[in-house]
Design a protein around this motif. Structure first.
Motif, mmCIF file in Angstrom:
data_model
loop_
_atom_site.group_PDB
_atom_site.id
_atom_site.type_symbol
_atom_site.label_atom_id
_atom_site.label_comp_id
_atom_site.label_asym_id
_atom_site.label_seq_id
_atom_site.Cartn_x
_atom_site.Cartn_y
_atom_site.Cartn_z
ATOM 1 N N GLU A 197 0.850 -1.164 0.019
ATOM 2 C CA GLU A 197 0.046 -0.028 0.399
ATOM 3 C C GLU A 197 0.918 0.843 -0.257
ATOM 4 N N ARG A 198 2.128 0.888 1.027
ATOM 5 C CA ARG A 198 3.115 2.618 0.564
ATOM 6 C C ARG A 198 3.395 2.770 -1.048
ATOM 7 N N LEU A 199 3.704 0.868 -1.658
ATOM 8 C CA LEU A 199 3.606 1.193 -2.620
ATOM 9 C C LEU A 199 2.611 1.729 -3.941
ATOM 10 N N MET A 200 1.209 1.598 -3.929
ATOM 11 C CA MET A 200 1.028 2.058 -4.124
ATOM 12 C C MET A 200 0.346 3.861 -4.415
ATOM 13 N N ASP A 201 0.864 3.972 -3.627
ATOM 14 C CA ASP A 201 0.637 5.604 -3.451
ATOM 15 C C ASP A 201 2.160 6.476 -4.330
ATOM 16 N N MET A 202 2.921 5.369 -3.818
ATOM 17 C CA MET A 202 4.229 6.192 -4.413
ATOM 18 C C MET A 202 3.876 6.326 -6.197
ATOM 19 N N LEU A 203 3.473 4.807 -6.582
ATOM 20 C CA LEU A 203 2.932 4.306 -8.064
ATOM 21 C C LEU A 203 1.923 5.465 -9.045
ATOM 22 N N ALA A 204 1.124 5.811 -7.726
ATOM 23 C CA ALA A 204 0.079 7.158 -8.028
ATOM 24 C C ALA A 204 1.233 8.489 -8.996
ATOM 25 N N ARG A 205 1.966 8.831 -7.568
ATOM 26 C CA ARG A 205 2.714 9.640 -7.973
ATOM 27 C C ARG A 205 3.755 10.089 -8.913
ATOM 28 N N LYS A 206 3.993 8.543 -9.616
ATOM 29 C CA LYS A 206 4.839 8.750 -10.120
ATOM 30 C C LYS A 206 4.222 8.411 -11.370
#
Length: 776
Positions: free
Chosen positions: A375-384
């Motif tokens: 879930e932390r990476l899903m937010d980071m992916l959305a930002r990217k």
């Protein structure tokens, strides 16, 4: 369906005895001839035992016997038989039992145990899987190849790796060639403790008739019975285990923890029951701890946000003995994909021996640790991707027709994560976010989640039900009440199935393996699903017995009869009937002949089609039933101190069917608060000598009422499941899973800083704010 008792907030049947202090817990039990044990722990985290001098201790007042591990050749464990009741020749962690004193009083035992002198030869110790996995690391278990283990487990010889699990879906790691955008990171969920209000304890009595009787604050009496019988070469029927009231569990009272140690000690004084109850320090250092999971994760997606591939490497610092850690690792690994569909998965899990307290179950069982990374990476992916994080998740959720990492096809009856996510989005994100002011930064964060029950191919829940002469019903089962409200569920499901008022149902208050029906363990949010099915099956059998007797009385066919809880009657003429209370013990005819059967029934239930993983792919039917959910946090961060305040926390789960709304909401709120503690304050720390540095509540800070979010929103979705009673799903562990990532996502939203491990303390936030100010 219209329900009469399901969906109602009935009071707990055990509430009065607990609030009045009359419930009987392990430490309340007194037995004739009772002796007390105190246990010596080592000075070192890893050392050879050169000599144990017990002479002075043996001469102390009241001492009956001093026990060591000398000559002990017992090994036990339900997954890996790497455990011994007491240290033999070496110690592997600082909380391990080295020797014990049995005395007439606990005070005498405690005084005498201090007189035992032990000579050690220190060995290198490892507190982290990364250190223990190095090529030159000293082996913590030199002869691990000799241990019995489940055939599905794969240890790596001549290393400290107790088990390696791998799951491959699609092209595995090669699937990243199809990805256009990649994000990755390393995340750490540190050691913690379930820290129940009642510490562990046990009483074991080797009786003169060559039987064993045991009392324990455990949730697995039948495993205890089986293991004691095996170790002491007795028929299982000659071992009896009692479970009195339990003062909380949260996972770490599952599996075998202290019972084999107390049995070894008690075996030296046959004829006397021996009692041991952990101090709070011992409960931290010498039973089971939690987590210790480091996750390396990589996600690959198309530029439109469609997820393509996931790679995860789970390094689990499993403790000095890994019997109870190995399945946590496996669960963390195959559930690391979270509530999303990937065409390609390459997931690895390493259970690693370390010189720390053994890891066991904790509420969530590996899900929160690896889905923290997801879930932390899903937010980071959305930002990217410069994409809305809700839209990114929405297009990748598992749903009908999707195939999860395990290879299981999802159906509508598995639940609706979309609906749960939308409920949290509406609760937390539908209004404008507070703007930064002189005192605070504000942030909001979200996490989606899923969890399957923790089962096993042989996992069973049993139910024994009997109808009494007045039509009331007694229900006996082997499920352990640990505060989750299990007995309320039993009463309401039985009432609905039997169509009688809950007031006419008496639920068991103690588990006794001599009388209770078999249950593997009360773990993994399984009881409502499996236990509820067993209750319905037993109810159906009981009703069938009543109809069979009524058919003889009413001189008709069984399938021509109906039942309404009070009467059995003709389908076409309800006036032709017989009262249930008149036939529940058979029926006495006018000439004094008894016809029919006694209305009592037994039944059991398993997770249908549950299987072990495939030896090549790691896939299999290891989830079966799922509960999907979502959680969201609104926080503020105090600029002056860095303090994180959770103002609003929202949770939504597709429950399938809500059995008791009030009890369910309390469960969710308690789980959220527990995970807030893990996120912001809780961590078991080891010092430079390998000892726990904070095994007390004044140093290991668990949340209190002051930490409850000012506002809590809980929304239940009801898409009935295919397995549980009336469509219900499990919920006991799920509220802890999405808390950490939602709060850390909110922290980033507030101050623009990404954190990759917990707890995130006010000191860390304050430092980040200072660094940001200096770099501005």
């Amino acid at each position: 369906m219209d329900f009469k008792y399901i969906g109602k907030s009935l009071p707990r049947p055990d509430a009065i005895s607990k609030v009045t202090g009359k419930a009987v817990y392990l430490d309340d039990i007194r037995l004739p001839g009772l002796l007390h044990a105190a246990i010596l722990r080592p000075k070192h985290a890893h050392a050879k035992i050169l000599n144990i001098d017990t002479g002075e201790a043996e001469r102390m007042p009241g001492v009956v016997k001093v026990v060591t591990g000398k000559g002990c050749d017992l090994h036990y464990g339900d997954n890996i038989a790497d455990l011994t009741p007491m240290a033999v020749n070496k110690v592997r962690y600082a909380g391990e039992p080295v020797a014990a004193v049995i005395a007439e009083t606990l005070m005498q035992a405690n005084a005498a145990v201090e007189k035992i002198k032990v000579e050690y030869e220190e060995l290198p110790f490892y507190l982290d899987a990364r250190e223990a996995m190095k090529d030159d690391a000293v082996l913590i278990h030199e002869h691990s190849e000799e241990y019995w283990r489940l055939p599905t487990l794969k240890y790596i010889p001549n290393t400290n790796i107790a088990n390696y699990y791998r799951l491959i879906k699609g092209k595995g790691e090669e699937g990243f060639a199809e990805a256009e955008v990649v994000v990755e990171g390393e995340f750490n969920y540190p050691f913690g403790s379930s820290a129940a209000i009642e510490p562990h304890g046990s009483i074991v009595w080797f009786k003169e008739d060559n039987s064993i009787e045991c009392w324990s604050s455990s949730i697995c009496p039948f495993i205890i019975r089986q293991d004691l019988a095996h170790n002491y070469d007795l028929p299982v029927s000659d071992v009896r285990v009692h479970i009195p009231e339990i003062g909380g569990c949260f996972g770490y009272k599952s599996d075998i923890t202290v019972e084999q140690t107390i049995a070894w000690i008690a075996s030296f004084v046959p004829g006397h029951p021996v009692k041991w109850a952990a101090t709070r320090k011992e409960d931290f250092t010498s039973t089971l701890t939690a987590h210790g999971i480091r996750t390396y994760m990589k996600l690959g997606a198309k530029r439109n946000g469609k997820l393509v591939a996931i790679k995860a490497k789970i390094l689990h610092s499993g403790g000095a003995y890994s019997d109870t850690a190995v399945n946590v690792t496996i669960g963390a690994t195959h559930n690391s994909s979270g509530p999303y569909e990937y065409e390609h998965c390459y997931l690895e899990g390493y259970t690693v021996y370390t010189n720390t307290t053994p890891i066991g179950a904790y509420r969530g069982y590996g899900h929160q640790e690896s889905q923290f990374a997801t879930e932390r990476l899903m937010d980071m992916l959305a930002r990217k991707l410069n994409m809305d994080p809700f839209q990114l998740r929405e297009m990748n959720y598992l749903g009908p027709g999707s195939v999860n990492a395990l290879g299981e096809c999802m159906w509508k009856t598995n639940g609706d994560v979309h609906a749960a996510a939308k409920a949290v989005q509406n609760a937390v994100f539908s209004t404008e976010k507070n703007k930064e002011d002189d005192k605070y930064y504000y942030g909001r964060g979200f996490a989606a989640l899923m969890k399957s029950p923790k089962g096993a191919p042989f996992s069973t829940k049993g139910c024994y039900m009997k109808m009494n002469i007045d039509g009331s019903v007694s229900v006996n089962m082997g499920g352990a009440e640990v505060g989750q409200g299990l007995r309320t569920v039993v009463k309401q499901v039985a009432a609905e199935a039997l169509q009688i008022p809950p007031e006419k149902i008496r639920v068991y208050s103690e588990i006794d393996t001599q009388f209770s029906p078999y249950e593997w363990q009360t773990i993994g949010s399984m009881f409502t699903i499996q236990g509820g099915r067993a209750i319905i099956r037993a109810s159906d059998k009981l009703i069938a017995i009543l109809k069979k007797t009524a058919a003889q009385v009413l001189k008709t066919d069984e399938d021509y009869l109906e039942y309404n809880g009070e009467y059995v009657y003709l389908r076409n003429d309800p006036s032709i009937k017989v009262a249930v209370k008149d036939i529940c013990r058979g029926y006495i005819t006018s000439d004094g002949i008894t016809i029919g059967e006694v209305a009592q029934a037994t039944a059991d239930a398993r997770l249908p089609r549950y299987s072990n993983p495939d030896s090549e792919t790691g896939q299999g039917s290891m989830g079966v039933d799922y509960t999907f959910g979502a959680q969201g946090a609104e926080i503020r961060i105090e600029k002056a101190t860095g303090k994180i305040i959770v103002d609003h926390f929202a949770s939504s789960f597709d429950m399938g069917r809500v059995i008791n709304p009030k009890q369910l909401r309390s469960n969710v709120l308690g789980g959220v608060l527990m995970a807030v503690g893990a996120t912001l304050s809780e961590e078991l720390r080891y010092d430079e000598n390998g000892h726990q540095g904070n095994p007390h509540f004044f140093k290991y800070r668990i949340p209190t009422l002051k930490d409850i979010p000012a506002k809590s929103t809980t929304v239940f979705i009801e898409n009935p499941g295919a397995v549980g009673p009336f469509g219900a799903r499990g919920i006991g562990e799920h509220p802890v899973i999405g808390v950490a990532p939602s709060i850390l996502n909110a922290i980033h939203d507030a101050i623009g800083v990404d954190y990759y491990e917990i707890p995130v303390t006010s000191e860390e936030i304050k430092k980040a704010l200072v660094d940001r100010k200096e770099n501005a």
